[in-house]
Write an enzyme that holds these catalytic residues in place. Structure first.
Site, PDB file in Angstrom:
ATOM      1  N   LYS A 173      22.237  22.990 -15.062  1.00 33.12           N
ATOM      2  CA  LYS A 173      21.451  22.051 -14.254  1.00 33.12           C
ATOM      3  C   LYS A 173      20.427  22.815 -13.409  1.00 33.12           C
ATOM      4  O   LYS A 173      19.244  22.469 -13.368  1.00 33.12           O
ATOM      5  CB  LYS A 173      22.377  21.235 -13.333  1.00 33.12           C
ATOM      6  CG  LYS A 173      23.162  20.154 -14.077  1.00 33.12           C
ATOM      7  CD  LYS A 173      24.298  19.565 -13.252  1.00 33.12           C
ATOM      8  CE  LYS A 173      25.114  18.585 -14.121  1.00 33.12           C
ATOM      9  NZ  LYS A 173      26.324  18.072 -13.462  1.00 33.12           N
ATOM     10  N   GLN A 228      29.475  17.910  -7.980  1.00 28.54           N
ATOM     11  CA  GLN A 228      30.098  18.008  -9.301  1.00 28.54           C
ATOM     12  C   GLN A 228      31.535  17.499  -9.259  1.00 28.54           C
ATOM     13  O   GLN A 228      32.317  17.878  -8.385  1.00 28.54           O
ATOM     14  CB  GLN A 228      30.041  19.470  -9.785  1.00 28.54           C
ATOM     15  CG  GLN A 228      30.522  19.691 -11.202  1.00 28.54           C
ATOM     16  CD  GLN A 228      29.634  19.059 -12.264  1.00 28.54           C
ATOM     17  OE1 GLN A 228      28.436  18.862 -12.056  1.00 28.54           O
ATOM     18  NE2 GLN A 228      30.213  18.721 -13.395  1.00 28.54           N
ATOM     19  N   ASP A 242      23.259  10.883  -9.393  1.00 35.54           N
ATOM     20  CA  ASP A 242      24.294  10.572 -10.384  1.00 35.54           C
ATOM     21  C   ASP A 242      24.450   9.065 -10.599  1.00 35.54           C
ATOM     22  O   ASP A 242      25.048   8.638 -11.583  1.00 35.54           O
ATOM     23  CB  ASP A 242      25.655  11.095  -9.901  1.00 35.54           C
ATOM     24  CG  ASP A 242      26.014  12.454 -10.486  1.00 35.54           C
ATOM     25  OD1 ASP A 242      25.655  12.695 -11.654  1.00 35.54           O
ATOM     26  OD2 ASP A 242      26.658  13.247  -9.783  1.00 35.54           O
TER      27      ASP A 242
HETATM   28  N1  GUN Z   1      31.411  15.791 -14.105  1.00 34.14           N
HETATM   29  C1  GUN Z   1      31.269  15.480 -15.419  1.00 34.14           C
HETATM   30  N2  GUN Z   1      30.126  14.789 -15.621  1.00 34.14           N
HETATM   31  C2  GUN Z   1      29.534  14.683 -14.417  1.00 34.14           C
HETATM   32  C3  GUN Z   1      28.317  14.096 -13.972  1.00 34.14           C
HETATM   33  O1  GUN Z   1      27.543  13.505 -14.737  1.00 34.14           O
HETATM   34  N3  GUN Z   1      28.064  14.202 -12.642  1.00 34.14           N
HETATM   35  C4  GUN Z   1      28.901  14.811 -11.772  1.00 34.14           C
HETATM   36  N4  GUN Z   1      28.574  14.855 -10.485  1.00 34.14           N
HETATM   37  N5  GUN Z   1      30.030  15.366 -12.144  1.00 34.14           N
HETATM   38  C5  GUN Z   1      30.340  15.308 -13.468  1.00 34.14           C
END
Ligand code: GUN
Length: 301
Positions: free
Chosen positions: A49, A93, A116
């Site tokens: 990311k 996350q 998100d």
């Molecule tokens: N963990 C797995 N997929 C995601 C996501 O799309 N966003 C976040 N914040 N955590 C994750």
């Protein structure tokens, strides 16, 4: 003939479309990713990311509190990030360590910085079709369908899995795109028969190769959201056979990635299908970048 849906190609198209929008902004979009503890899979995701942000010329910060951080200290950190004008997106996350109250943490993120789309306000906005950030993986799937010209209106879509991150928002987006939607889960009766009704089958359960021929209508579109890492050779052989490409790959690398669908069955029966890796995976990050740019545009307008 079955056609592969190439997630990397669509990711590159999405990112290329963002570049001029980023260049047109008075200030670079800024994303902060908060990674608590040292979950190895999360570290890989967060690393890519941040890398993608930098490649696009966006501002990006990674904050890595220790696994032992308290809920209160994490809430203080989020309050600081909410108050920083140059930060457009905040992503915490998931999953968080068990002692942390994840609900409180997600609720603390300012909805307009929630890239998100996990905040209850944004879940509500999605539900009633108002604008707002949408969860990245399901919106990546919609982008993939759209850019390949795959019709959803009037089609029967079956989503296997009801998570808040993928299954539920996926079903909602397909519904807004005028599909007839069924959500299946661990308590669904006769899962095979439900899945065989699907013109568009989405696997989002996190169980390696669980969806097989028995679940697939010939000619359906197969979207595999699962990313399961297999580290046990016997399991790879049980699913794919001793002489398979997957077993050979395992013998070379010591692990293989497998989706929620049996890839050989999906390749054989589908009209279009997403491979793992290289299908849905790359789109999640592309949509995160898109959400961050949109947030920056909204906040700088
Ligand atoms: N963990 C797995 N997929 C995601 C996501 O799309 N966003 C976040 N914040 N955590 C994750």
């Amino acid at each position: 003939m079955s056609q592969i849906l190439d997630g990397k190609r669509i990711r590159d198209e999405i990112l290329a479309g963002l570049a001029p929008r980023i260049a047109a902004l008075p200030r670079k979009p800024g994303l902060v990713v908060v990674l608590v503890g040292d979950n190895p899979a999360s570290q890989v995701y967060v690393g890519s990311k941040v890398k993608t942000c930098l490649e696009l010329g966006m501002h990006s910060e990674k904050i890595t509190p220790p696994a032992g951080i308290s809920t209160e200290a994490l809430l203080d950190l989020i309050a600081t990030l909410n108050a920083r004008a140059e930060i457009d997106g905040i992503l915490v996350q998931m999953p968080l360590p068990k002692h942390i109250d994840s609900e409180k943490v997600l609720d603390a993120i300012a909805p307009e910085k929630d890239v998100d789309g996990f905040h209850p306000v944004n879940v509500g906005n999605l539900s009633i079709g108002r604008p707002g950030p949408r969860p990245c993986t399901p919106s990546g799937v919609m982008e993939l369908l759209k850019r390949y010209g795959i019709e959803t209106a009037g089609k029967h879509a079956v989503v296997v899995g009801r998570s808040d991150i993928v299954g539920k928002p996926m079903a909602m987006l397909l519904l807004h795109a005028n599909a007839t939607v069924t959500i299946c889960h661990s308590r669904t009766k006769d899962l095979e028969a439900e899945c065989r009704r699907a013109d568009i089958l989405v696997g989002a359960i996190g169980r390696p190769a669980m969806l097989t021929k028995a679940h697939m209508k010939p000619g359906a579109v197969m979207i595999d959201v699962g990313i399961n890492e297999l580290k046990d050779r016997a399991q790879v052989v049980a699913i794919f056979g001793e002489d398979s490409e997957k077993t050979k790959a395992f013998d070379k690398r010591g692990s293989v990635l497998v989706g929620d669908m049996h890839p050989y069955d999906a390749a054989e029966l589908s009209s279009y299908w997403t491979p793992v890796p290289g299908g849905v995976g790359p789109l999640t990050i592309a949509q995160l970048m898109a959400n961050t740019v949109e947030s920056a545009e909204r906040r700088q307008r």
